[in-house]
Design a protein around this motif. Sequence first.
Motif, PDB file in Angstrom:
ATOM      1  N   VAL A  15     -77.951 -56.163  21.420  1.00 22.27           N
ATOM      2  CA  VAL A  15     -78.820 -56.837  22.388  1.00 22.27           C
ATOM      3  C   VAL A  15     -80.002 -57.440  21.630  1.00 22.27           C
ATOM      4  N   LYS A  16     -80.542 -58.532  22.196  1.00 23.46           N
ATOM      5  CA  LYS A  16     -81.722 -59.156  21.603  1.00 23.46           C
ATOM      6  C   LYS A  16     -82.810 -59.103  22.658  1.00 23.46           C
ATOM      7  N   THR A  17     -83.907 -58.461  22.339  1.00 22.62           N
ATOM      8  CA  THR A  17     -84.921 -58.236  23.363  1.00 22.62           C
ATOM      9  C   THR A  17     -86.279 -58.010  22.699  1.00 22.62           C
ATOM     10  N   GLN A  18     -87.339 -58.158  23.511  1.00 24.07           N
ATOM     11  CA  GLN A  18     -88.651 -57.848  22.937  1.00 24.07           C
ATOM     12  C   GLN A  18     -89.080 -56.415  23.245  1.00 24.07           C
ATOM     13  N   LYS A  19     -88.450 -55.841  24.280  1.00 25.94           N
ATOM     14  CA  LYS A  19     -88.892 -54.492  24.673  1.00 25.94           C
ATOM     15  C   LYS A  19     -87.728 -53.542  24.945  1.00 25.94           C
ATOM     16  N   LEU A  20     -87.910 -52.312  24.497  1.00 25.29           N
ATOM     17  CA  LEU A  20     -86.912 -51.257  24.700  1.00 25.29           C
ATOM     18  C   LEU A  20     -87.565 -50.123  25.468  1.00 25.29           C
ATOM     19  N   ARG A  21     -86.776 -49.482  26.334  1.00 19.56           N
ATOM     20  CA  ARG A  21     -87.326 -48.339  27.050  1.00 19.56           C
ATOM     21  C   ARG A  21     -86.334 -47.175  27.003  1.00 19.56           C
ATOM     22  N   ILE A  22     -86.844 -46.004  26.660  1.00 11.43           N
ATOM     23  CA  ILE A  22     -86.039 -44.788  26.750  1.00 11.43           C
ATOM     24  C   ILE A  22     -86.509 -44.084  28.018  1.00 11.43           C
ATOM     25  N   ALA A  23     -85.639 -44.074  29.017  1.00 12.37           N
ATOM     26  CA  ALA A  23     -86.031 -43.482  30.301  1.00 12.37           C
ATOM     27  C   ALA A  23     -85.412 -42.096  30.412  1.00 12.37           C
ATOM     28  N   ILE A  24     -86.263 -41.089  30.386  1.00  9.58           N
ATOM     29  CA  ILE A  24     -85.755 -39.731  30.558  1.00  9.58           C
ATOM     30  C   ILE A  24     -85.711 -39.438  32.042  1.00  9.58           C
ATOM     31  N   GLU A  25     -84.517 -39.136  32.517  1.00  8.54           N
ATOM     32  CA  GLU A  25     -84.324 -39.010  33.967  1.00  8.54           C
ATOM     33  C   GLU A  25     -84.292 -37.572  34.452  1.00  8.54           C
ATOM     34  N   ASP A  26     -83.961 -36.668  33.543  1.00 15.40           N
ATOM     35  CA  ASP A  26     -83.974 -35.255  33.924  1.00 15.40           C
ATOM     36  C   ASP A  26     -84.035 -34.400  32.661  1.00 15.40           C
ATOM     37  N   SER A  27     -84.700 -33.269  32.807  1.00 13.99           N
ATOM     38  CA  SER A  27     -84.937 -32.430  31.640  1.00 13.99           C
ATOM     39  C   SER A  27     -85.159 -30.997  32.113  1.00 13.99           C
ATOM     40  N   ARG A  28     -84.791 -30.017  31.293  1.00 12.56           N
ATOM     41  CA  ARG A  28     -84.982 -28.607  31.695  1.00 12.56           C
ATOM     42  C   ARG A  28     -86.469 -28.251  31.753  1.00 12.56           C
ATOM     43  N   ALA A  29     -87.249 -28.954  30.964  1.00 20.39           N
ATOM     44  CA  ALA A  29     -88.706 -28.764  30.941  1.00 20.39           C
ATOM     45  C   ALA A  29     -89.279 -30.045  30.362  1.00 20.39           C
ATOM     46  N   CYS A  30     -90.587 -30.150  30.246  1.00 21.30           N
ATOM     47  CA  CYS A  30     -91.165 -31.407  29.756  1.00 21.30           C
ATOM     48  C   CYS A  30     -90.503 -31.810  28.434  1.00 21.30           C
ATOM     49  N   PRO A  31     -90.082 -33.073  28.304  1.00 19.64           N
ATOM     50  CA  PRO A  31     -89.393 -33.487  27.073  1.00 19.64           C
ATOM     51  C   PRO A  31     -90.302 -33.478  25.845  1.00 19.64           C
ATOM     52  N   THR A  32     -89.687 -33.229  24.693  1.00 18.34           N
ATOM     53  CA  THR A  32     -90.409 -33.249  23.407  1.00 18.34           C
ATOM     54  C   THR A  32     -89.593 -34.113  22.450  1.00 18.34           C
ATOM     55  N   ILE A  33     -89.959 -35.361  22.305  1.00 19.92           N
ATOM     56  CA  ILE A  33     -89.162 -36.296  21.489  1.00 19.92           C
ATOM     57  C   ILE A  33     -89.821 -36.455  20.123  1.00 19.92           C
ATOM     58  N   SER A  34     -89.105 -35.999  19.101  1.00 17.61           N
ATOM     59  CA  SER A  34     -89.732 -35.979  17.775  1.00 17.61           C
ATOM     60  C   SER A  34     -89.368 -37.188  16.931  1.00 17.61           C
ATOM     61  N   ASN A  35     -88.353 -37.927  17.345  1.00 13.54           N
ATOM     62  CA  ASN A  35     -87.984 -39.061  16.502  1.00 13.54           C
ATOM     63  C   ASN A  35     -87.213 -40.108  17.299  1.00 13.54           C
ATOM     64  N   LEU A  36     -87.528 -41.358  17.000  1.00 12.86           N
ATOM     65  CA  LEU A  36     -86.816 -42.490  17.595  1.00 12.86           C
ATOM     66  C   LEU A  36     -86.616 -43.533  16.497  1.00 12.86           C
ATOM     67  N   GLU A  37     -85.364 -43.906  16.264  1.00  7.97           N
ATOM     68  CA  GLU A  37     -85.072 -44.937  15.262  1.00  7.97           C
ATOM     69  C   GLU A  37     -84.139 -45.966  15.898  1.00  7.97           C
ATOM     70  N   ILE A  38     -84.252 -47.196  15.438  1.00  6.74           N
ATOM     71  CA  ILE A  38     -83.466 -48.280  16.036  1.00  6.74           C
ATOM     72  C   ILE A  38     -82.842 -49.110  14.923  1.00  6.74           C
ATOM     73  N   TYR A  39     -81.562 -49.411  15.060  1.00  8.82           N
ATOM     74  CA  TYR A  39     -80.850 -50.113  13.986  1.00  8.82           C
ATOM     75  C   TYR A  39     -79.948 -51.221  14.513  1.00  8.82           C
ATOM     76  N   LYS A  40     -79.711 -52.156  13.637  1.00  7.94           N
ATOM     77  CA  LYS A  40     -78.635 -53.139  13.843  1.00  7.94           C
ATOM     78  C   LYS A  40     -77.579 -52.774  12.808  1.00  7.94           C
ATOM     79  N   ALA A  41     -76.646 -51.910  13.219  1.00 10.52           N
ATOM     80  CA  ALA A  41     -75.641 -51.395  12.288  1.00 10.52           C
ATOM     81  C   ALA A  41     -74.401 -52.278  12.292  1.00 10.52           C
ATOM     82  N   PRO A  42     -73.772 -52.419  11.128  1.00  6.32           N
ATOM     83  CA  PRO A  42     -72.514 -53.195  11.113  1.00  6.32           C
ATOM     84  C   PRO A  42     -71.488 -52.545  12.028  1.00  6.32           C
ATOM     85  N   VAL A  43     -70.733 -53.356  12.738  1.00  5.91           N
ATOM     86  CA  VAL A  43     -69.683 -52.807  13.611  1.00  5.91           C
ATOM     87  C   VAL A  43     -68.397 -52.761  12.795  1.00  5.91           C
ATOM     88  N   LEU A  44     -67.814 -51.569  12.699  1.00  9.16           N
ATOM     89  CA  LEU A  44     -66.625 -51.414  11.842  1.00  9.16           C
ATOM     90  C   LEU A  44     -65.351 -51.513  12.659  1.00  9.16           C
TER      91      LEU A  44
END
Length: 472
Positions: A443-472
């Motif tokens: 996808v080509k976009t200016q904005k990305l959103r990670i929407a957490i919709e449900d969780s056992r307790a408050c979420p703790t997100i320690s890492n987010l990485e984004i790539y354009k990986a070759p498709v094999l």
Amino acid sequence: MIKISTLAVITLFTGISFIGLKPAPPQPIAPVPSAAQAAWQELEYYAFVHFGMNTFTDHEWGEGRAHPDNFNPTSLDTRQWARTVKAAGMKGIIITAKHHDGFCLWPSATTEYSVKNSSWRNGRGDILKDLSEACREYGLKFGVYISPWDRNHPIYGKPKYNRVYQEQWREVLSNYGEVFEAWLDGANDNQKRMVYDFNGFFATIKKIQPNAVIFSDAGPDIRWVGNERGIAGETNWSLRDNEGSFPGFADEKALNTGDENGTSWIPAECDVSIRPGWFYHSNEDGKVKTVAQLMEIYYKSVGRNGNLLLNIGVDRRGMVNENDELRLIEFKQARDEAFKTNLASGRLTATNTRSNSTQFSPAKAVDSDRNTFWATDDGVKQASLELDFGRETEFNTVLIQENIALGQRVKKFSVEVWDGKNWLNVSSQTTIGHKRIVRFPAVKTQKLRIAIEDSRACPTISNLEIYKAPVL
Ligand code: FUL
């Protein structure tokens, strides 16, 4: 003057702690990993080596009758194994010290069926000694597989065999330095109806190597993923209700996904062989898995909150065969290429940030520090993290990690992109855990959103990485 007790009450209700005005971190939600399990999870990818009598008799399941002289590697080179594994980006080696045929690769006192009665090196050879030294030299972890099922041992099937098997663990765990993982195979001979003393085995292992994790179909530390294709469930909890389960009786479906309400922390390990068989067979030289197949396995194991245990069948020379070696390196290059340029930079915002503090701000998810994380206020189980790249950016892969030291939390999340007017869903997912890699058409976009919709307790997100990986 405010009294200490008043401060404690304010802390409780606002989440603000008065020591340096730091907000209180989220409380762990049980179960949580032990230190050994947390360290194990960071390894992500390591090698299984199947090597033994079967290598020389061309079997997968030897019957334990081949003469020890058949075991005769012509140019054993465990340093070549370690060098290859290291270059392949793997973090350790687990060796089949004894497979179902009962032949021990070390000179065990518990049986006559071992290297000590082989003419190889005049009975003075010891694969575990050579391999543990090579692993140390190359900075690799050393792990051991010993099959409970033994098709050679004269007392197999009788209760006394439990002492033999326990003693085998005592020998290998006492004489070759640190062992990171003890692997107990679930395969069994149903005719002999051996009743195993698993609790006794586990206690022995823990006593000698308290930092080792124990693998079996049922844990206690690491569980089988439920198939030998190396594939974890799309939903994969590191939680498991282990009540009543024991090695050898695997509920494959439940093992594949874990259990959201599980009371024990037992993460999944995904074992698979680089060839069709576990042991080396020359007629499989042309059947080494392709890079595309291995990448697919990687995305579905490590990318689904599992560790990948990729097997190599060392050949009759006692070396990693050239075909496998080449493929392992190509696979490493493909992973390096896929994860070369992390595009996760820009302006980060969130719908909720714990105590509105910079300590738990969304920026902590992209600061390259796995110990820091974005978190929400207690009780906030739906929240989103938005990344504005500042310009049109093209990608097809999102890698996301939770801070599992505080327990696995996220139950449901989506990846969404901004089309200029609306948020479009590109992927709906369930669990995250240690690592989740989500792939979708570019996808080509200016904005990305990670929407957490449900969780056992408050979420703790320690890492987010984004790539354009070759498709094999
Ligand atoms: C199975 C065994 O029966 C296979 O031979 C192989 O060792 C695999 C890893 O585990 O249970």
